[in-house]
Design an enzyme around this catalytic site. Structure first.
Site, PDB file in Angstrom:
ATOM      1  CG  ASN A   9     -15.345   3.249 -18.641  1.00 55.78           C
ATOM      2  OD1 ASN A   9     -15.334   2.076 -18.698  1.00 55.78           O
ATOM      3  ND2 ASN A   9     -15.962   3.979 -19.585  1.00 55.78           N
ATOM      4  CD1 TRP A  10     -10.117   0.550 -15.461  1.00 62.13           C
ATOM      5  CD2 TRP A  10      -9.856  -1.702 -15.187  1.00 62.13           C
ATOM      6  NE1 TRP A  10      -9.491   0.021 -14.256  1.00 62.13           N
ATOM      7  CE2 TRP A  10      -9.301  -1.345 -14.045  1.00 62.13           C
ATOM      8  CE3 TRP A  10      -9.649  -3.190 -15.516  1.00 62.13           C
ATOM      9  CZ2 TRP A  10      -8.957  -2.141 -13.079  1.00 62.13           C
ATOM     10  CZ3 TRP A  10      -9.124  -3.960 -14.609  1.00 62.13           C
ATOM     11  CH2 TRP A  10      -8.665  -3.212 -13.355  1.00 62.13           C
ATOM     12  CE  LYS A  11     -13.463   5.097 -22.220  1.00 61.11           C
ATOM     13  NZ  LYS A  11     -13.436   6.061 -22.876  1.00 61.11           N
ATOM     14  CG  HIS A  94     -19.301   5.490 -21.895  1.00 65.48           C
ATOM     15  ND1 HIS A  94     -19.062   5.674 -23.095  1.00 65.48           N
ATOM     16  CD2 HIS A  94     -18.422   5.864 -21.196  1.00 65.48           C
ATOM     17  CE1 HIS A  94     -17.594   6.131 -22.701  1.00 65.48           C
ATOM     18  NE2 HIS A  94     -17.571   6.311 -21.592  1.00 65.48           N
ATOM     19  CD  GLU A  96     -16.063   4.890 -25.067  1.00 66.73           C
ATOM     20  OE1 GLU A  96     -15.894   3.842 -24.697  1.00 66.73           O
ATOM     21  OE2 GLU A  96     -15.065   6.132 -25.131  1.00 66.73           O
ATOM     22  CD  GLU A 166     -18.076   9.935 -19.192  1.00 61.42           C
ATOM     23  OE1 GLU A 166     -16.997   9.597 -18.776  1.00 61.42           O
ATOM     24  OE2 GLU A 166     -18.491   8.979 -19.990  1.00 61.42           O
ATOM     25  N   GLY A 172     -11.501  10.941 -24.464  1.00 69.51           N
ATOM     26  CA  GLY A 172     -10.498  10.183 -25.033  1.00 69.51           C
ATOM     27  C   GLY A 172      -9.617  11.220 -26.018  1.00 69.51           C
ATOM     28  CB  SER A 212      -9.671  14.626 -21.386  1.00 73.71           C
ATOM     29  OG  SER A 212      -9.636  13.966 -22.651  1.00 73.71           O
ATOM     30  N   GLY A 233     -11.459   7.684 -17.976  1.00 75.25           N
ATOM     31  CA  GLY A 233     -11.085   6.603 -18.806  1.00 75.25           C
ATOM     32  C   GLY A 233      -9.580   6.198 -18.662  1.00 75.25           C
ATOM     33  N   GLY A 234      -8.947   6.952 -19.895  1.00 69.72           N
ATOM     34  CA  GLY A 234      -7.526   6.446 -20.070  1.00 69.72           C
ATOM     35  C   GLY A 234      -6.520   6.490 -18.517  1.00 69.72           C
TER      36      GLY A 234
HETATM   37  P1  PGA Z   1     -11.236   9.646 -20.980  1.00 66.98           P
HETATM   38  O1  PGA Z   1     -12.613   8.430 -20.605  1.00 66.98           O
HETATM   39  O2  PGA Z   1     -10.921  10.059 -19.461  1.00 66.98           O
HETATM   40  O3  PGA Z   1     -10.159   8.477 -21.307  1.00 66.98           O
HETATM   41  O4  PGA Z   1     -11.686  10.615 -21.821  1.00 66.98           O
HETATM   42  C1  PGA Z   1     -13.809   9.127 -19.999  1.00 66.98           C
HETATM   43  C2  PGA Z   1     -14.886   8.005 -20.126  1.00 66.98           C
HETATM   44  O5  PGA Z   1     -15.398   7.554 -21.319  1.00 66.98           O
HETATM   45  O6  PGA Z   1     -15.428   7.587 -19.086  1.00 66.98           O
END
Ligand code: PGA
Length: 249
Positions: A9-11, A94, A96, A166, A172, A212, A233-234
């Protein structure tokens, strides 16, 4: 056998050139062919990413879409638009989107319907916040999120659903759920699916863990019987790290 899936997930990261470079770098990695690999890019990069991954096994996924099929929704993207550029899957729910854009379970139920009607697959994200984990209500929170957004679906529609648990406190933050915590709640998710539908359906659904996940913890998390992969994500912004996670099963 459930599908093993690792989705990045590049966001809201990377410009067009950086997106292209990361995809090239990913294509140069050797990726476990038993794992379905996907990247969720910003919508502005989707068409280019679809073209660029045509000669690879990497799937390109949208990060969001609107629940209406078309109309006066300035700035939004529809399910049929995604389909029309060769995108077959969308992330919905998600944390966010829920936190910053106030997406509700009811709205997500509509988005899921619109996506499925358009022939998209859905990676449905959900999970509890820190306070809910601390108070021990995380099992109920997760059950409620699933029930409100997905339990109106007919059993055969679940062929197009992947779940991504999640915990918000792990996204994050560098803090990951332990493999045991992930297994415990993934088993709960399967039990809830069994109660609502049946064991065969529950056993057939891929349930990803997100929050994470890194090369250093992926193997332990993926070793748990009810964890079928990850939403990353990251660490998905680095080709070597993402490949190491794909290859961690
Ligand atoms: P993260 O994000 O791996 O940076 O914790 C995961 C996500 O939001 O899908």
């Amino acid at each position: 056998m459930r599908k093993q899936i690792v989705a990045g997930n590049w966001k809201m990261n990377l410009d067009a050139k950086q997106s292209q470079e990361l995809i090239e770098a990913l294509k140069a990695q050797s990726l476990d062919s038993n794992v379905s690999v996907a990247i969720a890019t910003p919508s502005v990069h989707l068409a280019a990413a679809v073209a660029q991954t045509q000669d690879s096994s990497i799937d390109v996924v949208a990060q969001n879409m609107h629940q209406a099929t078309s109309g006066a929704y300035t700035g939004e993207v529809s399910a049929t638009m995604l389909k029309s550029i060769g995108v077959n899957t969308v992330l919905l729910g998600h944390s966010e989107r829920r936190a910053y854009f106030h997406e509700t379970d009811a709205q997500l139920a509509e988005k899921v319907n619109t996506a499925l009607d358009a022939g998209l697959n859905v990676i449905f994200c959900f999970g509890e916040e820190l306070e809910e984990r601390k108070s021990g209500s995380h099992f109920d929170v997760v059950s409620s999120q699933l029930s409100k957004a997905l339990f109106h679906l007919k059993a055969n529609q679940w062929d197009h659903i992947v779940l991504a648990y999640e915990p918000v406190w792990a996204i994050g933050t560098g803090e990951t759920a332990s493999p045991e915590q992930a297994q415990e709640i993934h088993a709960h998710i399967r039990a809830v699916l069994t109660a609502q539908y049946d064991a065969a359906l529950a056993e057939s659904i891929s349930v990803l863990y997100g929050g994470s996940v890194k090369p250093s913890n992926a193997a332990d998390i993926f070793s748990k019987p009810d964890v079928d992969g990850g939403l990353i994500g990251g660490a998905s912004l680095n080709a070597e790290d993402f490949a190491a996670i794909v290859n961690a099963f």
